[in-house]
Design a protein around this motif. Sequence first.
Motif, short mmCIF file in Angstrom:
data_model
loop_
_atom_site.label_atom_id
_atom_site.label_comp_id
_atom_site.label_asym_id
_atom_site.label_seq_id
_atom_site.Cartn_x
_atom_site.Cartn_y
_atom_site.Cartn_z
N GLY A 180 0.73 -80.96 -32.59
CA GLY A 180 0.56 -79.52 -32.42
C GLY A 180 0.43 -78.80 -33.76
O GLY A 180 -0.44 -77.94 -33.93
N TRP A 181 1.29 -79.15 -34.70
CA TRP A 181 1.20 -78.55 -36.04
C TRP A 181 -0.12 -78.88 -36.70
O TRP A 181 -0.77 -78.02 -37.29
CB TRP A 181 2.36 -79.04 -36.90
CG TRP A 181 2.20 -78.67 -38.34
CD1 TRP A 181 2.51 -77.47 -38.92
CD2 TRP A 181 1.66 -79.50 -39.38
NE1 TRP A 181 2.19 -77.49 -40.26
CE2 TRP A 181 1.67 -78.73 -40.57
CE3 TRP A 181 1.17 -80.80 -39.41
CZ2 TRP A 181 1.21 -79.24 -41.78
CZ3 TRP A 181 0.70 -81.31 -40.62
CH2 TRP A 181 0.73 -80.53 -41.78
N ARG A 238 -2.74 -75.73 -37.46
CA ARG A 238 -2.32 -75.20 -38.76
C ARG A 238 -3.38 -74.30 -39.39
O ARG A 238 -3.04 -73.41 -40.19
CB ARG A 238 -1.96 -76.35 -39.70
CG ARG A 238 -3.13 -77.17 -40.20
CD ARG A 238 -2.65 -78.43 -40.92
NE ARG A 238 -3.70 -79.14 -41.62
CZ ARG A 238 -4.63 -79.88 -41.03
NH1 ARG A 238 -4.62 -80.00 -39.71
NH2 ARG A 238 -5.56 -80.49 -41.75
N ALA A 279 5.06 -82.67 -31.47
CA ALA A 279 5.26 -81.57 -32.42
C ALA A 279 4.36 -81.72 -33.63
O ALA A 279 3.77 -80.73 -34.11
CB ALA A 279 6.73 -81.52 -32.84
N VAL A 329 5.78 -75.19 -32.27
CA VAL A 329 6.12 -76.46 -32.92
C VAL A 329 7.64 -76.65 -33.00
O VAL A 329 8.16 -77.72 -32.71
CB VAL A 329 5.50 -76.53 -34.33
CG1 VAL A 329 5.97 -77.77 -35.08
CG2 VAL A 329 3.97 -76.53 -34.23
N ARG A 358 2.38 -69.88 -32.89
CA ARG A 358 2.15 -71.21 -33.45
C ARG A 358 3.44 -71.86 -33.97
O ARG A 358 3.76 -73.00 -33.63
CB ARG A 358 1.10 -71.12 -34.55
CG ARG A 358 0.75 -72.47 -35.17
CD ARG A 358 -0.52 -72.35 -36.00
NE ARG A 358 -0.46 -71.25 -36.95
CZ ARG A 358 -1.51 -70.83 -37.66
NH1 ARG A 358 -2.68 -71.40 -37.48
NH2 ARG A 358 -1.39 -69.84 -38.52
N SER A 359 4.19 -71.15 -34.79
CA SER A 359 5.40 -71.73 -35.38
C SER A 359 6.48 -71.95 -34.32
O SER A 359 7.18 -72.97 -34.34
CB SER A 359 5.92 -70.84 -36.49
OG SER A 359 6.24 -69.54 -36.00
N THR A 361 10.20 -79.60 -31.23
CA THR A 361 11.08 -80.39 -32.09
C THR A 361 12.52 -80.33 -31.63
O THR A 361 13.23 -81.35 -31.60
CB THR A 361 10.97 -79.92 -33.54
OG1 THR A 361 9.61 -79.98 -33.97
CG2 THR A 361 11.83 -80.76 -34.47
#
Length: 381
Positions: A155-156, A160, A152, A54, A50-51, A58
């Motif tokens: 997506g976050w 989340r 981005a 994102v 996940r992280s 970016t």
Amino acid sequence: MGIVAPALPTFATSFDVGVTAASFVISAFALMRLAFAPVSGRLVSLFGERSIYVWGITIVGVSTAACAFAGSYWQLLVFRALGGTGSTMFTVSAVALLIRLSPPHLRGRASGVWATSFLLGNVSGPIIGGLMVGYSLRLPFVTYGVALFVAAFVGWLMLRRSTLAARQADTGTTQSLTVRQALHHRTYRAALLSNFSNGWTIFGVRIALVPLFVVEVLRSTQSMAGVALSVFAVGNAAVLLVSGRIADQRGRKPLVLIGLAVSGLATASLGFTDSVPWFLAASLVAGMGAGILNPAQNAAVADIIGTQGKGGPVLASFQMSSDLGAILGPLVAGVLADVISYQAAFAVTGLTAVLGLLAWAGAPETRPASKPAAQPVEEAA
């Protein structure tokens, strides 16, 4: 990505460089993806999909926006190349998430839906980008950068609180498939070769040579180059969902073989077209071939990794094969176009698909033997 495709080669040649140098801008992006892919695979394993997903988007957004302010060929080359690091972070994490979220009997369809969403932008992107270059060669880069920042954030926002997308705990029961183990599987080796051809053709030669061929050989406009790229994407998107469903029902291998054959023949024929309508027709068929190939190929790799397996490095190696093709394709094809002809460049590109087809001919099927019983699916909030 489709927005900048019509502008990138022309923007590079505006700094008084030749076809080979302009093609290297395409290759530089893929070169950084190739170099950073092993790191991306490890980052996914350490911090979760996940992280990295994102942050990867970016980084590409920042580098793409910077391309709009490049004052020389070398600045454009550096900015474009830096985007490759974020691109590989996004790609590896996205495919890893797709494998985790997809049941084995739906992998082909899930891959088809994911690829279709990607291509919806590629259908409209080149047309919009082709219109933008009439105003400024820098405008598509600004537009793409802003779009990536929005992507981005979305997506976050959507991931989340997702429990399915949360970072996996490192338990003793979680299997970790190594690249060495995957290479013992004949289908994985075949997938590496076919993905190499895919990168050479779609992410390399198509972006590097098609705009130049349309303008220099067919004597058409830059906006028509955008139309040609969109036609390819239309053909691709038109068959993705169907091919994904058939791959789940009938197997991965037949679709891969058909896709490689269609893609190779149609791509080779591009260089021998002498009018825009014939070029668009060949582009449409080539796009359909790629659309038949990709869901089945990706599903086969997912079958090898398994839903519960940790396959970051294996996925990174799979991506690296595409990036290697995207690096060599524009360079080799650019040299062939400069020294011999565009016909030779497209013919050699089609030959790479034939090599992939020969590798898949001896590869075993990976589709699960039977469909598992229906199970409730947890909703990813």
